[in-house]
Design a protein around this motif. Structure first.
Motif, PDB file in Angstrom:
ATOM      1  N   MET A   1     -13.216  59.558  33.792  1.00 19.21           N
ATOM      2  CA  MET A   1     -13.991  58.517  32.960  1.00 19.21           C
ATOM      3  C   MET A   1     -12.809  57.818  32.388  1.00 19.21           C
ATOM      4  SD  MET A   1     -16.161  59.541  29.584  1.00 19.21           S
ATOM      5  CE  MET A   1     -17.399  58.816  29.440  1.00 19.21           C
ATOM      6  N   SER A   2     -12.884  56.458  32.212  1.00 22.93           N
ATOM      7  CA  SER A   2     -12.003  55.635  31.627  1.00 22.93           C
ATOM      8  C   SER A   2     -12.424  55.152  30.377  1.00 22.93           C
ATOM      9  CB  SER A   2     -11.709  54.481  32.627  1.00 22.93           C
ATOM     10  OG  SER A   2     -12.807  53.408  32.694  1.00 22.93           O
ATOM     11  N   CYS A   3     -11.516  54.633  29.384  1.00 24.15           N
ATOM     12  CA  CYS A   3     -11.857  54.140  28.199  1.00 24.15           C
ATOM     13  C   CYS A   3     -11.212  52.725  27.979  1.00 24.15           C
ATOM     14  CB  CYS A   3     -11.547  55.124  27.022  1.00 24.15           C
ATOM     15  SG  CYS A   3     -11.758  54.671  25.620  1.00 24.15           S
ATOM     16  N   GLN A   4     -11.929  51.808  27.988  1.00 24.17           N
ATOM     17  CA  GLN A   4     -11.636  50.516  27.500  1.00 24.17           C
ATOM     18  C   GLN A   4     -11.116  50.382  26.086  1.00 24.17           C
ATOM     19  OE1 GLN A   4     -11.307  47.442  29.093  1.00 24.17           O
ATOM     20  NE2 GLN A   4     -11.360  48.536  30.955  1.00 24.17           N
ATOM     21  N   LEU A   5     -10.041  50.170  25.802  1.00 27.82           N
ATOM     22  CA  LEU A   5      -9.509  49.902  24.226  1.00 27.82           C
ATOM     23  C   LEU A   5     -10.261  48.472  23.654  1.00 27.82           C
ATOM     24  CD1 LEU A   5      -5.529  50.622  24.712  1.00 27.82           C
ATOM     25  CD2 LEU A   5      -7.554  52.135  23.879  1.00 27.82           C
ATOM     26  N   LYS A   6     -10.465  48.537  22.612  1.00 29.92           N
ATOM     27  CA  LYS A   6     -11.054  47.598  21.730  1.00 29.92           C
ATOM     28  C   LYS A   6      -9.960  46.317  21.695  1.00 29.92           C
ATOM     29  CE  LYS A   6     -13.745  50.302  18.891  1.00 29.92           C
ATOM     30  NZ  LYS A   6     -14.045  50.514  17.258  1.00 29.92           N
ATOM     31  N   THR A   7     -10.455  45.175  21.703  1.00 34.09           N
ATOM     32  CA  THR A   7      -9.543  43.907  21.673  1.00 34.09           C
ATOM     33  C   THR A   7      -8.987  44.184  20.316  1.00 34.09           C
ATOM     34  OG1 THR A   7     -11.203  42.555  20.546  1.00 34.09           O
ATOM     35  CG2 THR A   7     -11.162  42.562  22.747  1.00 34.09           C
ATOM     36  N   HIS A   8      -7.541  43.713  20.615  1.00 37.19           N
ATOM     37  CA  HIS A   8      -6.411  43.722  19.576  1.00 37.19           C
ATOM     38  C   HIS A   8      -6.397  42.448  18.835  1.00 37.19           C
ATOM     39  CE1 HIS A   8      -2.812  45.250  17.561  1.00 37.19           C
ATOM     40  NE2 HIS A   8      -2.404  44.233  17.730  1.00 37.19           N
ATOM     41  N   LYS A   9      -6.287  42.543  17.661  1.00 36.13           N
ATOM     42  CA  LYS A   9      -5.761  41.098  16.792  1.00 36.13           C
ATOM     43  C   LYS A   9      -4.769  41.245  16.310  1.00 36.13           C
ATOM     44  CE  LYS A   9     -10.735  40.101  15.477  1.00 36.13           C
ATOM     45  NZ  LYS A   9     -11.656  39.882  14.585  1.00 36.13           N
ATOM     46  N   TYR A  10      -3.803  40.344  16.609  1.00 35.32           N
ATOM     47  CA  TYR A  10      -2.481  40.340  16.233  1.00 35.32           C
ATOM     48  C   TYR A  10      -2.206  39.687  14.758  1.00 35.32           C
ATOM     49  CZ  TYR A  10      -1.273  41.073  20.886  1.00 35.32           C
ATOM     50  OH  TYR A  10      -1.057  41.766  22.234  1.00 35.32           O
ATOM     51  N   LYS A  11      -1.218  40.184  13.951  1.00 38.16           N
ATOM     52  CA  LYS A  11      -1.206  39.876  12.434  1.00 38.16           C
ATOM     53  C   LYS A  11      -0.205  38.544  12.694  1.00 38.16           C
ATOM     54  CE  LYS A  11      -1.334  44.306  10.759  1.00 38.16           C
ATOM     55  NZ  LYS A  11      -0.576  45.395   9.980  1.00 38.16           N
ATOM     56  N   GLN A  12      -0.535  37.885  11.468  1.00 37.08           N
ATOM     57  CA  GLN A  12       0.284  36.630  11.514  1.00 37.08           C
ATOM     58  C   GLN A  12       1.629  37.100  10.863  1.00 37.08           C
ATOM     59  OE1 GLN A  12      -0.096  33.442  12.590  1.00 37.08           O
ATOM     60  NE2 GLN A  12      -1.885  34.066  13.596  1.00 37.08           N
ATOM     61  N   ALA A  13       2.694  36.680  11.342  1.00 38.63           N
ATOM     62  CA  ALA A  13       4.104  36.951  10.792  1.00 38.63           C
ATOM     63  C   ALA A  13       4.021  36.485   9.161  1.00 38.63           C
ATOM     64  CB  ALA A  13       5.212  36.535  11.691  1.00 38.63           C
TER      65      ALA A  13
END
Length: 56
Positions: A1-13
């Motif tokens: 069974m595979s698990c897709q990770l949720k999309t990642h939102k990058y922080k602004q520096a």
């Protein structure tokens, strides 16, 4: 069974990245021993182990 990770939102520096002077000027052939030391320590992160470092 595979698990897709949720999309990642990058922080602004919130601050600029630090840079260092190039004191070696790509000269990796010193004239005497112990004048220049270099190395690489890649980091790996996993849920099972956490942060690990690979050093040579």
């Amino acid at each position: 069974m595979s698990c897709q990770l949720k999309t990642h939102k990058y922080k602004q520096a919130d601050q600029e990245h630090k840079t260092h002077d190039n004191i070696l000027d790509r000269n990796f052939s010193p004239e005497a021993p112990n004048q220049v030391w270099t190395g690489d320590e890649p980091m790996s992160v996993s849920k099972a182990v956490g942060v690990t470092w690979l050093s040579f």
